[in-house]
Design a protein around this motif. Structure first.
Motif, PDB file in Angstrom:
ATOM      1  N   GLY A 100       6.560   1.213  12.346  1.00  0.00           N
ATOM      2  CA  GLY A 100       6.103   2.231  11.409  1.00  0.00           C
ATOM      3  C   GLY A 100       6.222   1.681  10.001  1.00  0.00           C
ATOM      4  O   GLY A 100       7.317   1.356   9.543  1.00  0.00           O
ATOM      5  N   TYR A 101       5.069   1.550   9.322  1.00  0.00           N
ATOM      6  CA  TYR A 101       5.085   1.064   7.948  1.00  0.00           C
ATOM      7  C   TYR A 101       5.170   2.251   7.004  1.00  0.00           C
ATOM      8  O   TYR A 101       4.418   3.225   7.138  1.00  0.00           O
ATOM      9  N   ILE A 102       6.095   2.164   6.050  1.00  0.00           N
ATOM     10  CA  ILE A 102       6.304   3.242   5.090  1.00  0.00           C
ATOM     11  C   ILE A 102       6.096   2.651   3.701  1.00  0.00           C
ATOM     12  O   ILE A 102       6.776   1.702   3.314  1.00  0.00           O
ATOM     13  N   PHE A 121      10.519   0.045  -3.151  1.00  0.00           N
ATOM     14  CA  PHE A 121      10.482  -0.753  -1.921  1.00  0.00           C
ATOM     15  C   PHE A 121       9.429  -0.182  -0.969  1.00  0.00           C
ATOM     16  O   PHE A 121       9.224   1.020  -0.898  1.00  0.00           O
ATOM     17  N   GLU A 122       8.800  -1.069  -0.202  1.00  0.00           N
ATOM     18  CA  GLU A 122       8.042  -0.669   0.986  1.00  0.00           C
ATOM     19  C   GLU A 122       8.938  -0.967   2.191  1.00  0.00           C
ATOM     20  O   GLU A 122       9.847  -1.805   2.098  1.00  0.00           O
ATOM     21  N   TYR A 123       8.674  -0.288   3.321  1.00  0.00           N
ATOM     22  CA  TYR A 123       9.588  -0.383   4.469  1.00  0.00           C
ATOM     23  C   TYR A 123       8.843  -0.492   5.790  1.00  0.00           C
ATOM     24  O   TYR A 123       7.692  -0.055   5.907  1.00  0.00           O
ATOM     25  N   ALA A 124       9.541  -1.034   6.783  1.00  0.00           N
ATOM     26  CA  ALA A 124       9.067  -1.002   8.168  1.00  0.00           C
ATOM     27  C   ALA A 124      10.223  -0.554   9.050  1.00  0.00           C
ATOM     28  O   ALA A 124      11.333  -1.072   8.937  1.00  0.00           O
ATOM     29  N   ALA A 171       0.850  -1.184   0.000  1.00  0.00           N
ATOM     30  CA  ALA A 171       0.000   0.000   0.000  1.00  0.00           C
ATOM     31  C   ALA A 171       0.886   1.235   0.000  1.00  0.00           C
ATOM     32  O   ALA A 171       2.077   1.161   0.230  1.00  0.00           O
ATOM     33  N   SER A 172       0.296   2.359  -0.259  1.00  0.00           N
ATOM     34  CA  SER A 172       1.027   3.616  -0.238  1.00  0.00           C
ATOM     35  C   SER A 172       0.327   4.623   0.662  1.00  0.00           C
ATOM     36  O   SER A 172      -0.341   5.525   0.183  1.00  0.00           O
ATOM     37  N   VAL A 207       3.701   7.371   7.080  1.00  0.00           N
ATOM     38  CA  VAL A 207       3.952   6.282   8.027  1.00  0.00           C
ATOM     39  C   VAL A 207       2.634   5.838   8.661  1.00  0.00           C
ATOM     40  O   VAL A 207       1.774   6.655   8.977  1.00  0.00           O
ATOM     41  N   GLU A 208       2.491   4.531   8.794  1.00  0.00           N
ATOM     42  CA  GLU A 208       1.300   3.948   9.413  1.00  0.00           C
ATOM     43  C   GLU A 208       1.792   3.122  10.597  1.00  0.00           C
ATOM     44  O   GLU A 208       2.702   2.301  10.445  1.00  0.00           O
TER      45      GLU A 208
END
Ligand code: MN
Length: 314
Positions: free
Chosen positions: A232-234, A208-211, A20-21, A25-26
């Motif tokens: 924190g999900y980015i 890339f997605e990140y945590a 997801a985008s 930060v989630e």
């Protein structure tokens, strides 16, 4: 104990890819769990977020005071379809596996075990006394390697990148041209961030997605403070992340191309279907050729009952 993953972590259903985008930060709360008698904070998987890149399991172990009476004792247990990544901040552990490996790991060193079609390992602190803390991570293997041979790697002296207010150690993947020697089967990155007060711009890859998982202290990203016990999900599409802190902190940043294969995780297995899990469970319980022995004094773990079957049927 019944091994790492339970239906509290993930329902026993096949997961759809969930990249997801979000704006930046989630936040996700970690879940308190216990592994081998040691408290952990489980950041991944979450019901609404099974994977970050191919990263599919994140336990922040401890901190815990190990004594003569309290030790890490994770007896022989199987894995399929994943890599285990062990990284300690403090303490030490002995890893033994069905390939015949016996490896002491200390802070600053990386243990990377590839399960492929099947491997068995045990982890013990073997009399170490003092504080222990670290992370145990899993990386889902893609279809083209997950049926392959098991392997084990131990790496010391990993590459480091000096940023204005932090030192990034490259556990897997690459940062600013510094490449980890660890095997990766899909495009991903894993960094240890040892930081201090101030702000650094961490280069990211837009694909890339990140945590970001804080292990000690606090950091601030996108106006959100992250503390231990939070992830924190980015999402995709960023080429950098400003990471700020008011004091010393330690964190890991995990990232990768969204993992497009719908994985099915149960207990210590990463597969694609229930049937594959059932076969692996049966072969572990039967102690056949697929899962070989480990030279550990600890008892072999029993697989829990399959949650989608009755006790009688499993
Ligand atoms: Mn394991």
């Amino acid at each position: 104990m019944s091994g790492p993953l339970t239906t509290v972590d993930v329902p026993a259903i096949q997961a759809e890819p969930d990249a997801a985008s979000p704006p930046c930060v989630e936040l996700f709360e970690s879940r308190a769990a216990t592994v081998g008698g040691i408290p952990v904070r489980r950041a991944l998987p979450k019901r609404r977020r099974r994977t970050v890149g191919a990263w599919c399991f994140v336990d922040h172990i401890g901190p815990v005071a190990l004594t003569g009476d309290r030790q890490v004792e994770v007896g022989p247990h199987p894995h399929i379809g994943l890599q285990t990544v062990t990284w300690l901040l403090r303490g030490e552990q002995v890893h033994r596996d069905s390939l015949g490996t016996e490896q002491l790991i200390r802070p600053g060193q990386l243990n990377l075990m590839t399960a492929g079609n099947g491997v068995v390992h045990a982890e013990e602190s073997e009399g170490y006394r003092g504080e222990a803390t670290g992370v145990q991570l899993w990386v889902a293997q893609p279809d083209h390697t997950r049926h392959g041979a098991a392997a084990f790697e131990h790496h010391e002296g990993l590459p480091e990148v000096a940023l204005p207010t932090m030192t990034a150690t490259v556990l897997l993947g690459a940062l600013e041209g510094q490449v980890s020697p660890g095997r990766t089967d899909t495009p991903l990155v894993g960094l240890d961030l040892d930081g201090r007060a101030g702000t650094s711009l961490l280069p990211l890859r837009p694909d890339f997605e990140y945590a970001l998982i804080v292990l000690e202290g606090e950091t601030e990203v996108c106006d959100r403070v992250l503390s231990p016990g939070e992830m924190g999900y980015i999402g995709l599409g960023r080429d950098g992340l400003a990471v700020s802190a008011l004091g010393p902190f330690r964190a890991i940043l995990l990232g990768g191309e969204p993992f497009r294969e719908p994985i099915f995780m149960w207990w210590n297995f990463v597969a694609r279907t229930r049937e594959e899990i059932e076969v692996a469970r049966r072969e572990w319980s039967a102690a056949g050729d697929r899962f070989q022995g480990v030279a550990s004094p600890l008892p072999r773990m029993k697989a829990p009952v399959l949650p989608w079957r009755t006790a009688a049927a499993s």
